[in-house]
Design an enzyme around this catalytic site. Sequence first.
Site, PDB file in Angstrom:
ATOM      1  N   GLY A   1       0.814  -1.206   0.000  1.00  0.00           N
ATOM      2  CA  GLY A   1       0.000   0.000   0.000  1.00  0.00           C
ATOM      3  C   GLY A   1       0.852   1.262   0.000  1.00  0.00           C
TER       4      GLY A   1
ATOM      5  N   GLY B   1       5.740   4.758  -8.766  1.00  0.00           N
ATOM      6  CA  GLY B   1       6.594   3.590  -8.919  1.00  0.00           C
ATOM      7  C   GLY B   1       5.782   2.312  -8.944  1.00  0.00           C
ATOM      8  N   HIS B   2       4.815   2.205  -8.046  1.00  0.00           N
ATOM      9  CA  HIS B   2       3.918   1.046  -8.061  1.00  0.00           C
ATOM     10  C   HIS B   2       3.092   1.016  -9.347  1.00  0.00           C
ATOM     11  CE1 HIS B   2       4.352   1.620  -3.564  1.00  0.00           C
ATOM     12  NE2 HIS B   2       4.617   0.326  -3.684  1.00  0.00           N
TER      13      HIS B   2
ATOM     14  N   GLY C   1       9.770  -4.050  -8.064  1.00  0.00           N
ATOM     15  CA  GLY C   1      10.557  -2.891  -8.449  1.00  0.00           C
ATOM     16  C   GLY C   1      12.037  -3.078  -8.173  1.00  0.00           C
ATOM     17  N   GLN C   2      12.856  -2.484  -9.006  1.00  0.00           N
ATOM     18  CA  GLN C   2      14.311  -2.567  -8.850  1.00  0.00           C
ATOM     19  C   GLN C   2      14.799  -1.846  -7.598  1.00  0.00           C
ATOM     20  OE1 GLN C   2      16.702  -1.169 -12.227  1.00  0.00           O
ATOM     21  NE2 GLN C   2      18.350  -0.672 -10.801  1.00  0.00           N
TER      22      GLN C   2
END
Length: 296
Positions: free
Chosen positions: A45, A50-51, A161-162
Amino acid sequence: MVAQPLALNLVKSTMLIFNTIDKIRDHLKHTTQTGKTVALVPTMGALHNGHMRLVKEAVKQADHVVASIFVNPTQFNNAADLEKYPRTVDADLKLLESHGCHAVFAPSEQEVYPEKPSISIRFGSLESELEGKFRPGHFSGVGLVVSKLLNIVNPDFAFFGQKDLQQFFVIKALVEQLNFKTQLRMVPIERETSGLAMSSRNMRLSEADRAEASLIHKALTQSKNRLLRGDSVQSVKNQVTELFKSSDRFTLEYFEVIDTSDFKPLESINYKENTALCIAAEIGQVRLIDNLMLIS
């Protein structure tokens, strides 16, 4: 609880929300019976762009996208950090719906952990370096919850994500060694205009701290350039240490040049393709991490 469409102002949503394991499994059983591929985007959450980049990539590659929202207590080694973690469920759901997510799995802690876990997952050297060293037990908790999510959703693809680079390689080891069918996808870091990596923790930064936080990306990019022109690893590390000493706000936790096969710090670089620069620092009682691959 019965799945229900998300009620949004002005927009009629078709995104479904599930709070129980049985309901999400039942939904996905009917989905996969029609031959559709399923992607999972696991989150805690407090969503940001980015999400949403993960969701966009998932929508491109799979027929049906499921996002999970669950603040996983087993991966926090600091109770205060867990308590402070931002929770913005209503805004999260609106963001997910607006980016084409088809379903959300948002269980309670009791649903995921009806009893206190009695098992743990170990990752060898991967869990004892960098983040593992500074956050004991963190990756065991990550491995446990990701195992649960992959077992519950059984996705064809899962997107991470990186920014959490070490976490990705921990999950990669988990998937390979436990023979999950899921194909993992690592999505590049989404950054603010200052270069600061987008993170849910950024919500806790003051305006002044946020401005100063660009120092992290500056340190990474300068270091990458120096390494590519042949400067030694130690000289680059020394320069980063001095850079953070010049900041009254920041405390540098670590800066390391590592090989992604084991995340052990390197003294010299042999394989540029596997080399990453990883950093963790604290500002305003907010701990931030970031990284760059030496060869993008």
